[in-house]
Design an enzyme around this catalytic site. Structure first.
Site, PDB file in Angstrom:
ATOM      1  N   LYS A   1      10.249  -6.696   3.803  1.00  0.00           N
ATOM      2  CA  LYS A   1       9.982  -5.400   2.869  1.00  0.00           C
ATOM      3  C   LYS A   1      11.321  -4.781   2.427  1.00  0.00           C
ATOM      4  O   LYS A   1      11.616  -4.143   1.303  1.00  0.00           O
ATOM      5  CB  LYS A   1       8.964  -4.270   3.523  1.00  0.00           C
ATOM      6  CG  LYS A   1       7.567  -4.615   3.582  1.00  0.00           C
ATOM      7  CD  LYS A   1       6.674  -3.488   4.035  1.00  0.00           C
ATOM      8  CE  LYS A   1       5.429  -3.996   4.123  1.00  0.00           C
ATOM      9  NZ  LYS A   1       4.341  -2.714   4.606  1.00  0.00           N
TER      10      LYS A   1
ATOM     11  N   LYS B   1      -1.301 -14.341  -1.999  1.00  0.00           N
ATOM     12  CA  LYS B   1      -2.564 -13.608  -1.428  1.00  0.00           C
ATOM     13  C   LYS B   1      -2.903 -12.472  -2.693  1.00  0.00           C
ATOM     14  O   LYS B   1      -2.058 -12.176  -3.498  1.00  0.00           O
ATOM     15  CB  LYS B   1      -1.776 -12.528  -0.355  1.00  0.00           C
ATOM     16  CG  LYS B   1      -3.084 -11.949   0.349  1.00  0.00           C
ATOM     17  CD  LYS B   1      -2.490 -11.153   1.591  1.00  0.00           C
ATOM     18  CE  LYS B   1      -3.470 -10.406   2.395  1.00  0.00           C
ATOM     19  NZ  LYS B   1      -2.788  -9.625   3.444  1.00  0.00           N
TER      20      LYS B   1
ATOM     21  N   LYS C   1      -3.205  -5.861  -5.081  1.00  0.00           N
ATOM     22  CA  LYS C   1      -3.094  -4.713  -5.707  1.00  0.00           C
ATOM     23  C   LYS C   1      -1.918  -4.489  -6.365  1.00  0.00           C
ATOM     24  O   LYS C   1      -1.989  -3.663  -7.682  1.00  0.00           O
ATOM     25  CB  LYS C   1      -3.719  -3.291  -5.200  1.00  0.00           C
ATOM     26  CG  LYS C   1      -4.904  -3.207  -4.523  1.00  0.00           C
ATOM     27  CD  LYS C   1      -5.299  -1.838  -4.057  1.00  0.00           C
ATOM     28  CE  LYS C   1      -4.712  -1.604  -2.562  1.00  0.00           C
ATOM     29  NZ  LYS C   1      -5.112  -1.987  -1.416  1.00  0.00           N
TER      30      LYS C   1
END
Length: 332
Positions: A111, A194, A197
């Site tokens: 991240k 994957k 959203k």
């Protein structure tokens, strides 16, 4: 009954991937376990959030969970920031966990990327708060995706070090519950990624509030290959988009790839997509309708969350107070 804790970030209306990978399983677990389900708004602000959007998305996620079948009469549903015991225990765990342990967390490295020096300290210490989320309830089981397994191992390291440092057997061992083969639903536009959203294209995902027309359009345009469906599961190798659509159908019908291909093998994608669309609409339309109804009554939704927070706090408070006593904090 053993106690389960699991959390989900308030990042907008959930996708089919969230439903099949987590939410549907949470509903089933209510029959066998003492369950706490948390909308983790504290974790959400490890990256900047628009305050109004965060509040709206917290309600949206709570409404979606209720619409999927989380029953506030059988489980505790609440939002994380409303139970301050999480933060009190997290600070203790910040002082128990070691920098070297956190430096090994692969999810932080992914991240943070190359901008590691500019990310928030909250993103770095996120696993300590996650450990507190679970252990403040003495939960022993956590349904998670495989990508969270390392964080649970760290939570157990923190619990063991606390117990060792203070000469107690206070915090229990946590066991991950890696849920089912459908835990990774992939993008409709790229079967190697994957479903998310955060994808720029809404056509890459099915949202739990999509209309029948939107679902049909997305499935019709989903990426495939020119070959018909195989008759054997082995024939899905190196066909990620075909494997993804078959996997979605299998998950929705509680079967496996081979079971789906027994009925649909040899078909072209056009016919199979029509069957998949009908199945998705049948399963998801009631969820969309109930989510809309709940969001249309925010007072009732907020009352459910308040009651869940009250129940969660009643469980967490004695545990965090005992942890603070073991550390040596004076009580006023």
């Amino acid at each position: 009954m053993q106690r389960i804790f699991s959390g989900i970030q308030p990042s907008g209306i959930p996708t089919l991937g969230n439903y099949l990978g987590a939410m549907r399983n949470w509903v089933k677990l209510q029959d066998e376990y003492d369950c706490l389900y948390c909308v983790v708004d504290l974790h959400a602000i490890t990256v900047w959030q628009d305050p109004r959007e965060l509040a709206n998305q917290t309600r949206e996620m709570a409404a979606s969970l209720l619409a999927c079948g989380i029953d506030p009469a059988r489980s505790i549903l609440f939002h994380q920031s409303s139970v301050h015991a999480h933060l009190r225990l997290a600070w203790i765990f910040n002082c128990v966990a070691r920098m070297g342990w956190l430096n090994r967390m692969t999810q932080f490295k992914e991240k943070a990327g190359k901008d590691r020096e500019n990310v928030s300290t909250g993103l770095f210490t996120y696993p300590n708060l996650m450990a507190a989320d679970i252990l403040v309830y003495h939960a022993t089981r956590v349904p998670v995706g495989d990508d969270q397994r390392q964080h649970l191992e760290l939570a157990n390291d923190i619990a063991q070090k606390f117990n060792h440092d203070y000469g107690v057997d206070f915090f229990p061992n946590i066991e991950p519950m890696i849920m089912g083969p459908a835990a990774r639903v992939m993008s409709l536009r790229d079967g190697t990624k994957k479903m998310s959203k955060s994808d720029a294209s809404d056509m890459s995902r099915i949202n739990l509030t999509d209309t029948a027309e939107q679902i049909a359009d997305k499935v019709r345009r989903a990426k495939t290959d020119p070959e018909p469906l195989p008759s054997e599961a082995a024939g899905l190798e190196n066909r990620p988009e075909a494997r993804n659509l078959i996997g979605i159908y299998a998950a929705l019908t509680d079967t496996d790839h081979q079971g789906v291909l027994a009925d649909h093998g040899g078909k072209g994608f056009s016919a199979f997509k029509q069957d998949l669309t009908a199945l998705l609409v049948d399963k998801l339309s009631p969820i969309a309708a109930e989510t809309s109804r709940l969001l249309g009554d925010p007072a009732t939704l907020d009352a459910i969350l308040r009651e869940g927070s009250r129940k969660a706090e009643a469980l967490a408070l004695p545990i965090v107070e005992e942890a603070e006593k073991l550390v040596g904090f004076l009580k006023s």
